[in-house]
Design an enzyme around this catalytic site. Structure first.
Site, PDB file in Angstrom:
ATOM      1  N   LYS A 176       0.876  -1.179   0.000  1.00 40.69           N
ATOM      2  CA  LYS A 176       0.000   0.000   0.000  1.00 40.69           C
ATOM      3  C   LYS A 176       0.904   1.216   0.000  1.00 40.69           C
ATOM      4  O   LYS A 176       1.573   1.526   0.969  1.00 40.69           O
ATOM      5  CB  LYS A 176      -0.908  -0.013   1.234  1.00 40.69           C
ATOM      6  CG  LYS A 176      -2.285   0.657   0.992  1.00 40.69           C
ATOM      7  CD  LYS A 176      -2.218   2.131   0.631  1.00 40.69           C
ATOM      8  CE  LYS A 176      -1.985   2.969   1.877  1.00 40.69           C
ATOM      9  NZ  LYS A 176      -1.973   4.431   1.536  1.00 40.69           N
ATOM     10  N   GLU A 179       0.203   7.745   0.470  1.00 41.08           N
ATOM     11  CA  GLU A 179      -0.637   8.677  -0.298  1.00 41.08           C
ATOM     12  C   GLU A 179       0.156   9.840  -0.867  1.00 41.08           C
ATOM     13  O   GLU A 179      -0.143  10.341  -1.959  1.00 41.08           O
ATOM     14  CB  GLU A 179      -1.757   9.249   0.577  1.00 41.08           C
ATOM     15  CG  GLU A 179      -2.756   8.244   1.117  1.00 41.08           C
ATOM     16  CD  GLU A 179      -2.456   7.820   2.531  1.00 41.08           C
ATOM     17  OE1 GLU A 179      -3.320   7.994   3.400  1.00 41.08           O
ATOM     18  OE2 GLU A 179      -1.338   7.313   2.763  1.00 41.08           O
ATOM     19  N   GLY A 229       4.216   3.796  10.783  1.00 40.61           N
ATOM     20  CA  GLY A 229       3.372   4.986  10.847  1.00 40.61           C
ATOM     21  C   GLY A 229       3.053   5.344  12.284  1.00 40.61           C
ATOM     22  O   GLY A 229       3.816   5.032  13.203  1.00 40.61           O
ATOM     23  N   SER A 230       1.923   5.972  12.483  1.00 41.31           N
ATOM     24  CA  SER A 230       1.568   6.501  13.796  1.00 41.31           C
ATOM     25  C   SER A 230       1.131   5.391  14.747  1.00 41.31           C
ATOM     26  O   SER A 230       0.624   4.341  14.332  1.00 41.31           O
ATOM     27  CB  SER A 230       0.441   7.524  13.668  1.00 41.31           C
ATOM     28  OG  SER A 230      -0.785   6.896  13.330  1.00 41.31           O
ATOM     29  N   THR A 231       1.306   5.651  16.031  1.00 41.98           N
ATOM     30  CA  THR A 231       0.905   4.691  17.051  1.00 41.98           C
ATOM     31  C   THR A 231      -0.604   4.481  17.045  1.00 41.98           C
ATOM     32  O   THR A 231      -1.086   3.357  17.232  1.00 41.98           O
ATOM     33  CB  THR A 231       1.378   5.172  18.428  1.00 41.98           C
ATOM     34  OG1 THR A 231       2.819   5.184  18.437  1.00 41.98           O
ATOM     35  CG2 THR A 231       0.888   4.269  19.539  1.00 41.98           C
ATOM     36  N   VAL A 233      -2.747   4.581  14.551  1.00 43.17           N
ATOM     37  CA  VAL A 233      -3.135   3.677  13.465  1.00 43.17           C
ATOM     38  C   VAL A 233      -2.603   2.274  13.737  1.00 43.17           C
ATOM     39  O   VAL A 233      -3.275   1.274  13.462  1.00 43.17           O
ATOM     40  CB  VAL A 233      -2.621   4.202  12.107  1.00 43.17           C
ATOM     41  CG1 VAL A 233      -2.890   3.186  10.998  1.00 43.17           C
ATOM     42  CG2 VAL A 233      -3.281   5.531  11.772  1.00 43.17           C
ATOM     43  N   GLY A 234      -1.403   2.184  14.302  1.00 43.25           N
ATOM     44  CA  GLY A 234      -0.844   0.879  14.637  1.00 43.25           C
ATOM     45  C   GLY A 234      -1.724   0.089  15.581  1.00 43.25           C
ATOM     46  O   GLY A 234      -1.874  -1.138  15.449  1.00 43.25           O
ATOM     47  N   GLU A 251       6.162  -0.618  13.351  1.00 44.21           N
ATOM     48  CA  GLU A 251       7.208   0.360  13.697  1.00 44.21           C
ATOM     49  C   GLU A 251       6.509   1.697  13.763  1.00 44.21           C
ATOM     50  O   GLU A 251       6.095   2.256  12.744  1.00 44.21           O
ATOM     51  CB  GLU A 251       8.329   0.340  12.657  1.00 44.21           C
ATOM     52  CG  GLU A 251       9.588   1.051  13.111  1.00 44.21           C
ATOM     53  CD  GLU A 251       9.617   2.514  12.708  1.00 44.21           C
ATOM     54  OE1 GLU A 251       9.350   3.363  13.604  1.00 44.21           O
ATOM     55  OE2 GLU A 251       9.892   2.810  11.545  1.00 44.21           O
ATOM     56  N   CYS A 285      10.513   9.324  12.470  1.00 49.00           N
ATOM     57  CA  CYS A 285      10.096   8.737  13.740  1.00 49.00           C
ATOM     58  C   CYS A 285      11.250   8.755  14.726  1.00 49.00           C
ATOM     59  O   CYS A 285      11.042   8.700  15.941  1.00 49.00           O
ATOM     60  CB  CYS A 285       9.579   7.321  13.538  1.00 49.00           C
ATOM     61  SG  CYS A 285      10.732   6.223  12.691  1.00 49.00           S
ATOM     62  N   GLU A 382       3.953  13.520  19.279  1.00 47.66           N
ATOM     63  CA  GLU A 382       4.904  13.415  18.170  1.00 47.66           C
ATOM     64  C   GLU A 382       4.428  14.354  17.056  1.00 47.66           C
ATOM     65  O   GLU A 382       3.422  14.102  16.392  1.00 47.66           O
ATOM     66  CB  GLU A 382       4.976  11.985  17.639  1.00 47.66           C
ATOM     67  CG  GLU A 382       6.016  11.828  16.537  1.00 47.66           C
ATOM     68  CD  GLU A 382       5.993  10.458  15.880  1.00 47.66           C
ATOM     69  OE1 GLU A 382       7.065   9.993  15.463  1.00 47.66           O
ATOM     70  OE2 GLU A 382       4.899   9.872  15.777  1.00 47.66           O
TER      71      GLU A 382
END
Length: 485
Positions: A176, A179, A229-231, A233-234, A251, A285, A382
């Site tokens: 993916k 974007e 990516g972001s926490t 979304v993780g 990560e 990050c 962050e």
């Protein structure tokens, strides 16, 4: 303005338009102008890519690791041939200065070379047994379809970190694309075809995370998911994938401490603090966003750090130090956060739009803040921007306590002349990466990267540890006859 270039999905070795006919606009971060139209993929498009990857899996996983390694070596060779094209795409899509984009491409090629070599070293190990005449061994097996979700901050490096270990282990891939960096993913797909990779082994889905990314995570035929990516979304990915016990590698974010002790080389510390906080426009990050300085050298360091920050040149030309933020949404978010602060907190930088070459893009000047309470929003959040906060400490013990006062635990750095203090700090700080007398970033292809706490779920990519993400271990035992016939 003429028609914008359309960036399509890549499925089974060829371009594919979105099933819905939806196209998303990618904007140039330097100018704010429309740059390209990107396939707005949905679950139908994702399902098509996953089906193709599943169909290609048996043949691809049947190649020996050495054969797969040769395919990867051929891809690395094609990347070298098209180095300038790849770097130009990274620079244009992200707003990186040319030398930074070129360095990122070089790092991605090194990643390809490293995992191509792992085809000759995809080791298992032998085991002992309590049973006479029984021999036992472990060997690595491919998992299946790997769903890879990457961010746009270092787009070709992020793709390389995931695709090459996934492929060398025998998995097929549905990537993916970010974007805000769709073109570089498409170029990589074309390049794999030209390098001879079989159709369907590497596929790319374009679109936003809420539609294309979510569909990839939820698809029952995706066996392993790797996300950077972001926490926030993780956490969602872990929940959704956990329902079907898919393997997940996360990560995530960081709020990384940079410690300056009273015996540090102040000029070197200021240089590395600026690189850690401001390079790539702070969109790492691993960026240093919390700078802790021992009180006796606080004023001296602040002056040197501010001088370095003020000397940095913004823009996209050769020799510039940092470019814009990646998109308008992120820019407006940072502007809102900085707009809440008092002028008393500002050491340098802020929201002033000078010089003239940065007035139309998503630029934030290198910004240093101080005297912020530790319960403030900016202390915990962050930002993913060139913003660093200065704090003071009395003793090394206090520095470690403050460094560990976060839910994150990705990277950390300390500057000191004392090897004892440095080693003590390295043991005590809760971070997956600890650097001494350099910056908070700087991973290499053979080095595992990942963090403690909400910075990840314990996996590590790249390095040899990435093989544990993308392979299953099979234990094979044989009982032989105790005599010869």
């Amino acid at each position: 303005m003429g028609d914008l270039i359309k960036i399509r999905n890549w499925i089974a070795g060829k371009e594919a338009s979105p099933s819905s006919g939806l196209w998303l606009t990618k904007f140039n971060p330097h100018s704010g102008e429309p740059m390209s139209e990107v396939a707005g993929s949905n679950s139908v498009d994702v399902a098509a890519a996953v089906q193709v990857a599943r169909s290609a899996f048996d043949d691809w996983s049947s190649f020996t690791p050495l054969q797969r390694g040769q395919f990867l070596a051929d891809i690395a060779s094609k990347m070298g041939e098209r180095r300038d094209i790849l770097a130009a795409c990274v620079a244009e899509e992200t707003g990186k200065p040319p030398q930074d984009a070129a360095a990122e491409v070089s790092g991605a090629i090194l990643q390809a070379d490293f995992f191509a070599g792992e085809g000759m070293r995809l080791y298992g190990r032998t085991l002992t047994s309590s049973m006479p005449h029984k021999s036992s061994r472990l060997q690595r097996e491919a998992i299946g379809v790997a769903g890879l979700i990457v961010p746009s901050n270092t787009p070709i490096a992020n793709i390389a970190w995931k695709m090459f270990p996934a492929l060398i282990c025998g998995n097929t891939v549905v990537l993916k694309a970010a974007e805000d960096a769709p073109g570089i993913a498409h170029l990589m797909a074309e390049l794999t075809r030209d390098a001879g990779l079989p159709d369907g082994v590497f596929n790319v889905i374009q679109g936003d995370g809420g539609s294309a990314g979510a569909a990839l995570v939820a698809h029952p035929d995706v066996d392993v998911i790797s996300f950077t990516g972001s926490t926030s979304v993780g956490r969602k990915i872990a929940t959704i994938a956990g329902e079907r016990l898919a393997r997940v590698s996360l990560e995530l974010g960081g709020k990384n401490p940079f410690i300056v002790c009273d015996d540090a080389n102040i000029d070197e510390a200021a240089k590395w603090a600026a690189l850690s906080a401001f390079s790539n426009a702070g969109q790492r990050c691993a960026a240093a966003s919390r700078i802790y300085v021992q009180k006796s050298v606080y004023g001296t360091f602040k002056e040197a750090f501010a001088k370095k920050a003020n000397s940095l040149k913004l823009g996209i030309d050769e020799g510039c130090d940092l470019g814009p933020l990646i998109n308008k949404r992120q820019y407006e978010f940072v502007v809102e956060i900085l707009g809440k602060l008092s002028s008393e907190n500002l050491v340098c930088g802020g929201l002033e739009r000078t010089p003239s070459n940065i007035r139309s893009g998503y630029y934030i000047r290198p910004t240093i803040l101080e005297s912020l309470p530790t319960d403030s929003e900016i202390h915990k959040l962050e930002l993913f921007a060139p913003v660093a906060c200065l704090y003071s400490f009395d003793t090394p013990e206090e520095a470690v306590e403050k460094a560990n006062d976060t839910d994150y635990g990705l990277t950390a750095a300390i500057h000191t002349a004392s090897i004892d203090r440095a080693e003590w700090f390295a043991r005590k700080v809760r971070a997956g990466v600890v650097n001494i007398n350099i910056g908070t970033y700087g991973s290499e292809p053979h080095m595992p990267f990942g963090g403690f706490g909400v910075s990840g779920n314990g996996t590590r990519e790249p390095g040899l540890e990435a093989l544990d993400v993308y392979s299953e271990l099979k234990n094979i035992s044989v009982l032989s006859r105790p005599f010869l016939i």
